[in-house]
Scaffold this motif. Structure first.
Motif, PDB file in Angstrom:
ATOM      1  N   UNK A 130       0.824  -1.223   0.000  1.00  0.00           N
ATOM      2  CA  UNK A 130       0.000   0.000   0.000  1.00  0.00           C
ATOM      3  C   UNK A 130       0.854   1.268   0.000  1.00  0.00           C
ATOM      4  N   UNK A 131       1.958   1.243   0.702  1.00  0.00           N
ATOM      5  CA  UNK A 131       2.833   2.413   0.764  1.00  0.00           C
ATOM      6  C   UNK A 131       3.589   2.604  -0.552  1.00  0.00           C
ATOM      7  N   UNK A 132       3.925   1.501  -1.215  1.00  0.00           N
ATOM      8  CA  UNK A 132       4.595   1.589  -2.515  1.00  0.00           C
ATOM      9  C   UNK A 132       3.656   2.234  -3.527  1.00  0.00           C
ATOM     10  N   UNK A 133       2.417   1.793  -3.561  1.00  0.00           N
ATOM     11  CA  UNK A 133       1.430   2.387  -4.470  1.00  0.00           C
ATOM     12  C   UNK A 133       1.218   3.859  -4.112  1.00  0.00           C
ATOM     13  N   UNK A 134       1.154   4.179  -2.818  1.00  0.00           N
ATOM     14  CA  UNK A 134       0.990   5.572  -2.386  1.00  0.00           C
ATOM     15  C   UNK A 134       2.161   6.431  -2.854  1.00  0.00           C
TER      16      UNK A 134
END
Length: 150
Positions: free
Chosen positions: A134-138
């Motif tokens: 999720x943080x990579x996509x963010x």
């Protein structure tokens, strides 16, 4: 066999066996440690680099076949100034253990440059043991929103 590589803007000359992968040439011969040897089968994405501006799995690429410039995560920054994707990974806490981070960043740069619509699908070839997805996509979305020039 003697080969010439351009790695992160530097011309390199190497003598390698024909079966040496780009990953092994980078890490073992040139000391470029950003790309990681994860699965050594092209399944995890930890070894992702750019060859001629396109993402490539360096563990599956024979060094002797490379004719275009190679960029690794070390070649993205401009001196002390991080690339926008590198900066976004830090700001979004898109890394934990760091093993997959360089491959994730190289794929993320390609996703942003190519204007990929489905980021999750594009990044599916990069595995993260720590589940920072999720943080990579963010981080990727942050760079896309900023309309950063890459």
């Amino acid at each position: 066999m003697d080969i010439n590589l351009e790695v992160n803007g530097e011309a390199e000359q190497l003598s390698v066996d024909p079966g040496v992968t780009l990953l092994d040439a980078l890490r073992g011969r040139l000391g470029v440690t950003g790309p990681k040897k994860g699965c050594d089968r092209g399944q995890c994405g930890a070894c992702t680099v750019h060859v001629g501006g396109r993402p490539a799995l360096s563990c599956l690429t024979l060094a002797a076949t490379v004719r275009e410039p190679v960029t690794t995560v070390e070649g993205l920054a401009d001196g002390d100034e991080l690339h926008p994707v590198q900066r976004a990974f830090v700001e979004q806490d898109a890394l934990q253990c760091g093993f997959c981070t360089s491959g994730q960043i190289m794929s993320a740069v390609a996703a942003v440059e190519q204007g990929v619509a489905d980021v999750r699908e594009f990044m599916s070839g990069n595995l993260c043991r720590c589940a920072a997805y999720p943080n990579i996509v963010a981080a990727i979305e942050q760079v896309r929103r900023a309309d950063a020039s890459l």
